[in-house]
Design an enzyme around this catalytic site. Sequence first.
Site, mmCIF file in Angstrom:
data_model
loop_
_atom_site.group_PDB
_atom_site.id
_atom_site.type_symbol
_atom_site.label_atom_id
_atom_site.label_comp_id
_atom_site.label_asym_id
_atom_site.label_seq_id
_atom_site.Cartn_x
_atom_site.Cartn_y
_atom_site.Cartn_z
ATOM 1 N N ARG A 107 9.260 -6.624 5.606
ATOM 2 C CA ARG A 107 8.444 -7.628 6.517
ATOM 3 C C ARG A 107 8.973 -7.199 7.740
ATOM 4 O O ARG A 107 10.301 -6.853 7.934
ATOM 5 C CB ARG A 107 8.895 -9.073 6.257
ATOM 6 C CG ARG A 107 8.257 -9.695 5.049
ATOM 7 C CD ARG A 107 6.604 -9.846 5.312
ATOM 8 N NE ARG A 107 6.026 -10.623 4.030
ATOM 9 C CZ ARG A 107 5.610 -9.999 3.214
ATOM 10 N NH1 ARG A 107 5.622 -8.583 3.161
ATOM 11 N NH2 ARG A 107 4.792 -10.441 2.094
ATOM 12 N N GLU A 163 2.635 -8.182 13.652
ATOM 13 C CA GLU A 163 1.545 -7.412 13.030
ATOM 14 C C GLU A 163 0.351 -8.522 12.674
ATOM 15 O O GLU A 163 -0.923 -7.986 12.686
ATOM 16 C CB GLU A 163 1.819 -7.102 11.637
ATOM 17 C CG GLU A 163 2.193 -7.990 10.411
ATOM 18 C CD GLU A 163 2.350 -7.238 9.199
ATOM 19 O OE1 GLU A 163 3.332 -6.398 9.226
ATOM 20 O OE2 GLU A 163 1.617 -7.563 8.186
ATOM 21 N N HIS A 204 0.415 -2.091 7.220
ATOM 22 C CA HIS A 204 0.851 -2.919 5.869
ATOM 23 C C HIS A 204 -0.133 -2.362 4.847
ATOM 24 O O HIS A 204 -0.916 -3.133 4.126
ATOM 25 C CB HIS A 204 0.564 -4.316 6.312
ATOM 26 C CG HIS A 204 1.348 -5.261 5.287
ATOM 27 N ND1 HIS A 204 1.954 -6.125 5.859
ATOM 28 C CD2 HIS A 204 1.550 -5.258 4.216
ATOM 29 C CE1 HIS A 204 2.740 -7.020 4.887
ATOM 30 N NE2 HIS A 204 2.252 -6.337 3.788
#
Length: 333
Positions: free
Chosen positions: A234, A263, A295
Amino acid sequence: MKVAVFNTKSYDREYLDRHNEQAGHQLVYFEAPLNNNTVNLTLGCDGVCVFVNDIIDRETIKGLAENGVKIIALRCAGFNNVDLSAASEYNIRVVRVPAYSPQAVAEHAAALILTLNRKTHKAYNRVRENNFSLERLVGFNLCGKTVGVIGTGKIGVAFCKIMLGFGCTLFASDLYESAELKQLGVVYCSFSEVLNVSNIISLHCPLTPETYHLIDQKAIDQMKDGVMVINTSRGALINTKDAISALKKKKLGYLGIDVYEEEEKLFFNDLSESIIQDDEISRLMTFPNVLITAHQAFFTREALGKIALTTIQNLTDFEEGLFLINEIRPKSV
Ligand code: NAD
């Protein structure tokens, strides 16, 4: 059951529809994320289905409860974006997909390491322009290097096994030790010791209040000069400002990130014709030794299939009043 599915792309719809054929839930797809501004879209729905960057805070949960939503089904493992206490207070159940493909994420972490080290992304572009020079493409052997792993859960274990295959020495830090990894030769030690000894550090712990900005100036100071840091977990595990400062000082030799603190404003969208307002990611992109992916560590056919299968099963189990094997509850419950 009528379910509002947020933050969906074509691939989400394809896999969810395929796995919903038998279950027959009424899935209503939205490209928009779920947050306090879009919560009204859930009126008349029994459930919502969300992903990593939807913001399911107290306010949104209140709105969900007012609209009659009774279940939040996460299409991911991490749940740092859901206020579990508020969900519990409003009697909304929360389910997730705890393990869809640890290998997918672990293999992507390895891909970031190999790309940063052997510069295949640069070689690809050079050769396409008839530039066959090897200048500045030199890398290092992974065999014999020390790799530090923070968090040895499902993904951390898969990652350790890959790196052992390369002939690396593995050090790890976790609240719980894996007997399997210890038997394979992984050495457990403190977080500081992992930082001290590693040539490469890979983060595989969840984002919690305790791990927020785990990698900050203080942590970076304890690392070897020229260290490689990889984050597929994360974004907020790393203090981006401190990472930029360490890159400028050449303390950080390489940074590979699949996740980024801010993000949600960027990732999963084509912004190629937009002006990026985030100066920190723009600065990160200027470093030749930084590799950013948006991601995508989870993004394999196997993982998408497993996410869809488990999500539909979670919804069906809830509808049928069965035990929710993948339910998450606040610590206090
Ligand atoms: P997991 O729950 O199996 O393992 C997490 C491990 O971290 C556990 O062993 C836990 O004890 C440990 N841990 C917790 N706090 C720690 C700390 N302070 N220091 C060291 N270790 C600590 O989870 P997992 O399935 O391995 O996933 C790990 C994380 O990867 C998830 O939380 C998620 O944020 C991230 N993830 C990213 C992607 C992606 O596409 N980039 C996909 C899936 C998961």
